[in-house]
Structure formats: structure tokens, C-alpha cells
Write a protein that holds these residues in place. Structure first.
Motif, PDB file in Angstrom:
ATOM      1  N   LEU A 278       0.826  -1.205   0.000  1.00 22.27           N
ATOM      2  CA  LEU A 278       0.000   0.000   0.000  1.00 22.27           C
ATOM      3  C   LEU A 278       0.861   1.256   0.000  1.00 22.27           C
ATOM      4  N   GLY A 279       1.946   1.238   0.783  1.00 26.51           N
ATOM      5  CA  GLY A 279       2.850   2.381   0.793  1.00 26.51           C
ATOM      6  C   GLY A 279       3.513   2.609  -0.550  1.00 26.51           C
ATOM      7  N   ASN A 280       3.900   1.525  -1.225  1.00 29.18           N
ATOM      8  CA  ASN A 280       4.521   1.662  -2.551  1.00 29.18           C
ATOM      9  C   ASN A 280       3.543   2.234  -3.571  1.00 29.18           C
ATOM     10  N   VAL A 281       2.284   1.793  -3.510  1.00 35.46           N
ATOM     11  CA  VAL A 281       1.272   2.306  -4.441  1.00 35.46           C
ATOM     12  C   VAL A 281       1.021   3.790  -4.202  1.00 35.46           C
ATOM     13  N   ILE A 282       0.891   4.174  -2.929  1.00 36.52           N
ATOM     14  CA  ILE A 282       0.636   5.575  -2.607  1.00 36.52           C
ATOM     15  C   ILE A 282       1.817   6.447  -3.026  1.00 36.52           C
ATOM     16  N   SER A 283       3.043   5.964  -2.816  1.00 37.65           N
ATOM     17  CA  SER A 283       4.223   6.731  -3.215  1.00 37.65           C
ATOM     18  C   SER A 283       4.267   6.908  -4.728  1.00 37.65           C
ATOM     19  N   ALA A 284       3.971   5.844  -5.472  1.00 37.38           N
ATOM     20  CA  ALA A 284       3.990   5.935  -6.936  1.00 37.38           C
ATOM     21  C   ALA A 284       2.921   6.884  -7.448  1.00 37.38           C
ATOM     22  N   LEU A 285       1.730   6.830  -6.861  1.00 37.18           N
ATOM     23  CA  LEU A 285       0.660   7.742  -7.287  1.00 37.18           C
ATOM     24  C   LEU A 285       0.988   9.184  -6.926  1.00 37.18           C
ATOM     25  N   GLY A 286       1.625   9.388  -5.757  1.00 33.25           N
ATOM     26  CA  GLY A 286       2.006  10.730  -5.366  1.00 33.25           C
ATOM     27  C   GLY A 286       3.066  11.325  -6.278  1.00 33.25           C
ATOM     28  N   GLU A 287       4.036  10.510  -6.683  1.00 32.49           N
ATOM     29  CA  GLU A 287       5.076  10.987  -7.592  1.00 32.49           C
ATOM     30  C   GLU A 287       4.496  11.342  -8.955  1.00 32.49           C
ATOM     31  N   SER A 288       3.522  10.574  -9.403  1.00 29.70           N
ATOM     32  CA  SER A 288       2.901  10.870 -10.699  1.00 29.70           C
ATOM     33  C   SER A 288       2.074  12.145 -10.660  1.00 29.70           C
ATOM     34  N   SER A 289       1.546  12.500  -9.470  1.00 28.33           N
ATOM     35  CA  SER A 289       0.694  13.676  -9.357  1.00 28.33           C
ATOM     36  C   SER A 289       1.478  14.963  -9.179  1.00 28.33           C
TER      37      SER A 289
ATOM     38  N   ARG B  81       5.010  15.056 -14.013  1.00 29.04           N
ATOM     39  CA  ARG B  81       6.001  14.013 -14.164  1.00 29.04           C
ATOM     40  C   ARG B  81       5.391  12.823 -14.894  1.00 29.04           C
ATOM     41  N   ARG B  82       6.204  12.196 -15.726  1.00 29.59           N
ATOM     42  CA  ARG B  82       5.706  11.045 -16.483  1.00 29.59           C
ATOM     43  C   ARG B  82       5.261   9.955 -15.517  1.00 29.59           C
ATOM     44  N   ARG B  83       4.107   9.387 -15.802  1.00 25.33           N
ATOM     45  CA  ARG B  83       3.498   8.423 -14.883  1.00 25.33           C
ATOM     46  C   ARG B  83       4.386   7.200 -14.712  1.00 25.33           C
ATOM     47  N   THR B  84       4.607   6.832 -13.451  1.00 23.36           N
ATOM     48  CA  THR B  84       5.408   5.666 -13.134  1.00 23.36           C
ATOM     49  C   THR B  84       4.509   4.445 -13.000  1.00 23.36           C
ATOM     50  N   PHE B  85       5.140   3.270 -13.002  1.00 21.13           N
ATOM     51  CA  PHE B  85       4.378   2.028 -12.878  1.00 21.13           C
ATOM     52  C   PHE B  85       3.865   1.872 -11.455  1.00 21.13           C
ATOM     53  N   VAL B  86       2.586   1.609 -11.312  1.00 18.55           N
ATOM     54  CA  VAL B  86       1.952   1.424 -10.009  1.00 18.55           C
ATOM     55  C   VAL B  86       1.650  -0.056  -9.836  1.00 18.55           C
ATOM     56  N   SER B  87       2.280  -0.671  -8.850  1.00 20.02           N
ATOM     57  CA  SER B  87       2.147  -2.116  -8.640  1.00 20.02           C
ATOM     58  C   SER B  87       0.927  -2.409  -7.766  1.00 20.02           C
ATOM     59  N   TYR B  88      -0.262  -2.383  -8.382  1.00 23.15           N
ATOM     60  CA  TYR B  88      -1.480  -2.688  -7.640  1.00 23.15           C
ATOM     61  C   TYR B  88      -1.562  -4.162  -7.251  1.00 23.15           C
ATOM     62  N   ARG B  89      -0.916  -5.021  -8.002  1.00 28.96           N
ATOM     63  CA  ARG B  89      -1.000  -6.456  -7.726  1.00 28.96           C
ATOM     64  C   ARG B  89      -0.005  -6.926  -6.672  1.00 28.96           C
TER      65      ARG B  89
ATOM     66  N   ALA C  62      -0.105  10.116   1.046  1.00 28.00           N
ATOM     67  CA  ALA C  62      -1.439   9.933   0.463  1.00 28.00           C
ATOM     68  C   ALA C  62      -2.055  11.263   0.061  1.00 28.00           C
ATOM     69  N   ARG C  63      -1.729  12.342   0.790  1.00 26.25           N
ATOM     70  CA  ARG C  63      -2.292  13.658   0.483  1.00 26.25           C
ATOM     71  C   ARG C  63      -1.808  14.183  -0.867  1.00 26.25           C
ATOM     72  N   ALA C  64      -0.649  13.702  -1.318  1.00 25.44           N
ATOM     73  CA  ALA C  64      -0.089  14.185  -2.582  1.00 25.44           C
ATOM     74  C   ALA C  64      -0.781  13.594  -3.805  1.00 25.44           C
ATOM     75  N   ILE C  65      -1.638  12.586  -3.607  1.00 28.34           N
ATOM     76  CA  ILE C  65      -2.307  11.949  -4.745  1.00 28.34           C
ATOM     77  C   ILE C  65      -3.391  12.871  -5.287  1.00 28.34           C
ATOM     78  N   VAL C  66      -3.381  13.075  -6.591  1.00 29.39           N
ATOM     79  CA  VAL C  66      -4.405  13.877  -7.266  1.00 29.39           C
ATOM     80  C   VAL C  66      -5.021  13.014  -8.351  1.00 29.39           C
ATOM     81  N   ASN C  67      -6.268  12.663  -8.176  1.00 32.08           N
ATOM     82  CA  ASN C  67      -6.974  11.870  -9.178  1.00 32.08           C
ATOM     83  C   ASN C  67      -7.565  12.783 -10.245  1.00 32.08           C
TER      84      ASN C  67
END
Length: 217
Positions: free
Chosen positions: A99-110, A125-133, A177-182
Motif C-alpha cells: 500500500l505504501g509503494n502504491v501511494i508513493s507511486a501515485l504521489g510521484e505521478s501527481s 512528471r511522467r506516470r510511473t508504474f503502479v504495482s497494484y497487484r 497519500a495527500r499528494a495523490i491527485v486523481n
């Protein structure tokens, strides 16, 4: 915790905590290693239950009289005590790390991309790979974290000094998590948009024809 107790006598294996006299077979699993097929596992929740099961198992061992001992044990007893919390803790930590890795990846992309880095057309920033699995938890939260959803994260902290490390890690987790922008998109099939555009065009042409008829009259 769970307890098992077996006896090895004359190269045969027997479960000491059941009344079944038949011998069991020792096998080997390719991942977990040697095990006894059909061996019973008994749940224990306190020291009294543990002592009771051990006493029952030891009372059923093969014994024989010798010159030094009138009730000498003639076999080997193997007692295994398994703690289920170890596997539980490993799964919990794995889910939290994923969960931490996913949130970090989404935050970096935002976040806006720094100068000199690879950026998209809108400066992000160019979207990074998000390891949801990475875990079942992140796979189920895929749409909530990075889809067309507005997700609220509630973090529980404590003012106690003994909980300082846990509180600090929780706040850091929440800050990521606050850095995520959907950026939601309209959920529609590609063909439906074409149909709507054609219908709008038909209505526009009908309006023009009606206006032309009125002008001619």
C-alpha cells in the motif's frame, strides 16, 4: 497456537494425541519440507491446555522395563508448537508495504516534474508504474486510489510518547497519500459518444430545415 505430538517407534510414526493406532506416513512437500500426513493439530490458548495435551501425549508413548528404569521410553517423541501470528504478521506487513509503494507511486505521478526530468504535455512528471497487484489489499483498492473516486484517508495517532514512532510513521504515510491527485474521466463507451454526436448533428440539421421552410414561406 497449535500443538502436535508424534512418536517415532521402530521407524513408524504415530499421533500421540489421538486414539488411532494406525501409523502415519512421513512425506516431503517441495516448498515446506518434511511433514506427517494426517497429523492432527490441536489449538491451545493457555498454558493449562498446553500442559494437558503434553501429559496426554506422554502417557501414550511406548515404554519398557530396563535395569535402570522400570518404565523407560522406547521411542522418540516430537512435539511441535506452531505460532500462527508469525504468518499473520508477515501478511499484514506485506499489505502495508504494498500500500505504501502504491501511494508513493501515485504521489510521484501527481507532483509537478522537476526541471530536466521527463514530463508529460501538461508539465506533470511522467506516470510511473503502479504495482497494484503487490497484495490483495492494493488490488481491491485500485479504483479507490487511482480511479474515478474521491477517497478519504483517516489516520489515527496518539499523543503518548511511547507511540511516537508509530505516530510519526502514520503521519508520513498520510502525507504521501495527500499528494495523490486523481483526474477522473467520463465512464462511457467509445461508440456512445459517436452516437450522441450524430444525434446532435441530426437535431441541428432538422432545426436548419425547419428554419429554411419558415423563411421560404
Amino acid at each position: 497456537m497449535s500443538l502436535s505430538c508424534v512418536e517415532v517407534y521402530n521407524e513408524t510414526v504415530r499421533d500421540l494425541l489421538t486414539r488411532r493406532p494406525e501409523s502415519l506416513r512421513a512425506r516431503e512437500h517441495p516448498q515446506t519440507g518434511p511433514y506427517v500426513q494426517g497429523l492432527g493439530m490441536h489449538l491451545v490458548s493457555c498454558a493449562a491446555e498446553l500442559r494437558s495435551l503434553l501429559a496426554r501425549g506422554m502417557s501414550r508413548r511406548q515404554v519398557g522395563a530396563t535395569q535402570l528404569n522400570g518404565a523407560s521410553s522406547r521411542s522418540h517423541a516430537l512435539v511441535t508448537l506452531s505460532r500462527r501470528r508469525l504468518k499473520e504478521a508477515a501478511c499484514i506487513n506485506r499489505s502495508l508495504v504494498a500500500l505504501g509503494n502504491v501511494i508513493s507511486a501515485l504521489g510521484e505521478s501527481s507532483c509537478p516534474a522537476p526541471s530536466g526530468s521527463e514530463r508529460t504535455g501538461d508539465g506533470r512528471r511522467r506516470r510511473t508504474f503502479v504495482s497494484y497487484r503487490g497484495s490483495v489489499l492494493t488490488w481491491l483498492l485500485k479504483d479507490s486510489l487511482g480511479g474515478n473516486s474521491k477517497t478519504v484517508m483517516v489516520s489515527t495517532v496518539s499523543p503518548a510518547s511511547t507511540c511516537y514512532s508509530d505516530t510519526l510513521s502514520t503521519l508520513r504515510f498520510a502525507d504521501r497519500a495527500r499528494a495523490i491527485v486523481n483526474r477522473p474521466v467520463v465512464n462511457e463507451e467509445p461508440g456512445s459518444r459517436v452516437v450522441m454526436e450524430l444525434r446532435a448533428e441530426v437535431n441541428r440539421l432538422r432545426s436548419l430545415l425547419a428554419l429554411n421552410k419558415v423563411w421560404r414561406q
